[in-house]
Scaffold this motif. Sequence first.
Motif, PDB file in Angstrom:
ATOM      1  N   GLY A   1       0.775  -1.232   0.000  1.00  0.00           N
ATOM      2  CA  GLY A   1       0.000   0.000   0.000  1.00  0.00           C
ATOM      3  C   GLY A   1       0.805   1.280   0.000  1.00  0.00           C
ATOM      4  O   GLY A   1       0.247   2.363   0.212  1.00  0.00           O
ATOM      5  N   TRP A   2       2.112   1.203  -0.254  1.00  0.00           N
ATOM      6  CA  TRP A   2       2.960   2.392  -0.239  1.00  0.00           C
ATOM      7  C   TRP A   2       3.278   2.838  -1.662  1.00  0.00           C
ATOM      8  O   TRP A   2       3.835   2.074  -2.451  1.00  0.00           O
ATOM      9  N   LYS A   3       2.950   4.053  -1.997  1.00  0.00           N
ATOM     10  CA  LYS A   3       3.291   4.596  -3.313  1.00  0.00           C
ATOM     11  C   LYS A   3       4.800   4.809  -3.366  1.00  0.00           C
ATOM     12  O   LYS A   3       5.379   5.450  -2.489  1.00  0.00           O
ATOM     13  N   THR A   4       5.424   4.280  -4.415  1.00  0.00           N
ATOM     14  CA  THR A   4       6.880   4.158  -4.420  1.00  0.00           C
ATOM     15  C   THR A   4       7.485   4.695  -5.705  1.00  0.00           C
ATOM     16  O   THR A   4       7.061   4.337  -6.803  1.00  0.00           O
ATOM     17  N   GLY A   5       8.501   5.541  -5.552  1.00  0.00           N
ATOM     18  CA  GLY A   5       9.272   6.021  -6.689  1.00  0.00           C
ATOM     19  C   GLY A   5      10.412   5.069  -7.002  1.00  0.00           C
ATOM     20  O   GLY A   5      10.749   4.181  -6.211  1.00  0.00           O
ATOM     21  N   LEU A   6      11.022   5.254  -8.173  1.00  0.00           N
ATOM     22  CA  LEU A   6      12.092   4.365  -8.624  1.00  0.00           C
ATOM     23  C   LEU A   6      13.145   5.157  -9.383  1.00  0.00           C
ATOM     24  O   LEU A   6      12.812   5.985 -10.239  1.00  0.00           O
ATOM     25  N   ILE A   7      14.406   4.916  -9.053  1.00  0.00           N
ATOM     26  CA  ILE A   7      15.531   5.496  -9.784  1.00  0.00           C
ATOM     27  C   ILE A   7      16.413   4.341 -10.233  1.00  0.00           C
ATOM     28  O   ILE A   7      16.879   3.556  -9.399  1.00  0.00           O
ATOM     29  N   GLY A   8      16.655   4.214 -11.551  1.00  0.00           N
ATOM     30  CA  GLY A   8      17.468   3.087 -11.978  1.00  0.00           C
ATOM     31  C   GLY A   8      17.900   3.140 -13.420  1.00  0.00           C
ATOM     32  O   GLY A   8      17.710   4.143 -14.113  1.00  0.00           O
ATOM     33  N   THR A   9      18.443   2.048 -13.870  1.00  0.00           N
ATOM     34  CA  THR A   9      19.082   1.981 -15.185  1.00  0.00           C
ATOM     35  C   THR A   9      18.105   2.129 -16.337  1.00  0.00           C
ATOM     36  O   THR A   9      18.439   2.715 -17.369  1.00  0.00           O
ATOM     37  N   VAL A  10      16.895   1.614 -16.162  1.00  0.00           N
ATOM     38  CA  VAL A  10      15.931   1.610 -17.260  1.00  0.00           C
ATOM     39  C   VAL A  10      15.063   2.857 -17.251  1.00  0.00           C
ATOM     40  O   VAL A  10      14.901   3.532 -18.268  1.00  0.00           O
ATOM     41  N   GLU A  11      14.483   3.167 -16.078  1.00  0.00           N
ATOM     42  CA  GLU A  11      13.504   4.259 -15.986  1.00  0.00           C
ATOM     43  C   GLU A  11      13.603   4.950 -14.638  1.00  0.00           C
ATOM     44  O   GLU A  11      14.117   4.401 -13.671  1.00  0.00           O
ATOM     45  N   TYR A  12      13.046   6.192 -14.614  1.00  0.00           N
ATOM     46  CA  TYR A  12      12.808   6.893 -13.365  1.00  0.00           C
ATOM     47  C   TYR A  12      11.295   6.989 -13.185  1.00  0.00           C
ATOM     48  O   TYR A  12      10.595   7.523 -14.048  1.00  0.00           O
TER      49      TYR A  12
END
Length: 504
Positions: free
Chosen positions: A131-142
Motif C-alpha cells: 500500500g505504499w506509493k513508491t518512486g524508482l531510480i534506476g538503469t531503465v527508468e525513473y
Amino acid sequence: MKLGEVQSLLMPKETHHLDADKEVAAVVYDSRKATPGALFVAIRGFKTDGHRFIEQAVQCGAVGIVCEALPATLVPECSYFVVPDSRWALAVLAKAFYGNVSDKLTIVGITGTNGKTTTSYLIKSILEANGWKTGLIGTVEYHLGDEILEAERTTPEAVELHQFFDKMVHAGCTHCVMEVSSHSLALQRTVGIRFQVAVFTNLSRDHLDFHGTMENYFRAKKRLFDSLDKDAIAITNADDAYSKRIVADCPAPVMTYGLCSNGAVAHSEPNAVTVSAKVLRYELGSTSVVLNVQGELHTHSFEMIGRFNLYNILAAYSAGLALGIEHHRIIQGISKCKGVRGRMEQVWSSDQRCAVIDYAHSPDALENVLRTLREVLPQGGRLIVLFGCGGDRDRGKRPEMGRIAEQLADVLILTSDNPRSEDPEKILDDIESGLQHTKPTYRITNRQDAIEYGISLLRQGDVLLVAGKGHETYQEMGGVRYPFDDRAVVEAIFQKEGKRGRSF
C-alpha cells in the motif's frame, strides 16, 4: 536558500564578495543552464573542467560560484566560495536547495555488479503490494510517482536526484527504491541521502575503465554501507566473496541472504536475520523453491527463472522483511512483478522458437545468464549466444567474455554492441583472442545482420540469447546514437518470416 546558508553549509576555505541575503534561484553545474540568480558549481569532469566556464556562468546572471580554484577575475556582484571538493558541495547544496525533501522518503538503495535493476523492480512491487506509493531510480527508468522518464544514467547527478525526490513527494510517494551505481558513489552524488535499507547483490569485474582496479571498485560500493545510520539495515548476499567486507564496520545491523543445499546461509554472521532458499526445480517458465526465513519454511514458485534471479528475489524478500512487511505481502509483491524490460525477456515465434533479450555485458552477468539458460534448455536444444562488447570501456573483459561464451554455449555469434569511438572490428578481435575455436563461431559486425543470422539458425528447442544491450533503444557509434532495439529487431524478423512474435 540564501547565499549566507551556502556559506554555513559548505564552510568554505575562502569566501569572496559574500552577499548573505541574496537568494539562490537554482543550483546548476552546467554553465549553459545558468540563469539569473543561479548558484554555479564548477566540477572537474572527465572531458572538460567546469572552472573554465565560471565567467560564462557569471555573464548569464549567476549570483554565486562554488569552485576548487578561483578564476583570474572576480566580479564584485557575485559571491565566490572555494571548497576542497566541488562534487561533495554539489550534493550538499542540492539536498538543501530542495528543502531536504529526501528525508521525507523511506529510501532503499541497491548496489552491486549484477541484479540491481531486477531487484529494484521487485522491491518496488513489494512496497506497492503493502500500500505504499513508491518512486524508482534506476538503469531503465525513473518513476516519479505517476510520471515515468527514460533513464539517462543509473544514478543521476545530485541536482537531478533531489529534483526527482521532490517530484516523488509531491506526487504522494512515501518510499523510493534506487539503484546506487559505483560511479555515483565514487563521484559523491548520494552524499547526504539517508538510506533506511541498503542491499548488496554481488561484485564481479566491471567498470574497471573507470575504477582502475577491483579494489577501487569494491571501495566505491562500500561507501553506501559506510554511510548508513545505526537505525538503518544493511542486507548482503552471504554467498558472494565480498559479502563480509562490504559490511565490515557498517554502523547498521546486518541481514543476510543466500542459497545452500541444506537451507542454511553460508558465511552468515552470528545472530543475523537470514533468508535462504533451496531450489526444487528450474524450468523455462518458473523456479520452484523452499524459502527458509529464520527457520520457517515456505514453498513457492516464481516466474523469474534461474539461479541469479533467485538471488534477486531473496534480496528483495529481505528488503521487505527489513521494512516490516508480512510474508504474504512480500510474496504478493514478488508475484505481481512480471520482470524488467531487457532482463531475460523471452520472445517467441509462433512455431515455438525462442529468443532471449538480456542486458548481460560483463563476464559474470554473461556467465549467469548462459548457465541459467543451459539449466532450462529443452533436451536436444542448442544454446546460441550473440554478443559483443562496448567500446571505450574495460578491454580486459573482452577475451574473458569470449572464453565464457565458448565454454557455455553451443554456437557463438560475435557482433557489435555500442562501439562508441572504437573500431568495431578491433573490439571483435579482442573478444576472439579469448576463444579456442572449439565451437561454431560466426563474426558478423552489423548487429541487425547478426540477429537475422542467429534467428535463421534457430530450430524448435533451441534458444538464442541476444546479450549486451537489453532495454537500450539505441546503438552508439562514432559519437552518434542510432535507433536500435534488440527486442524490436527480433520481433520484426519473426514477423518478416510470416510468423507472429509473442512473449511472456
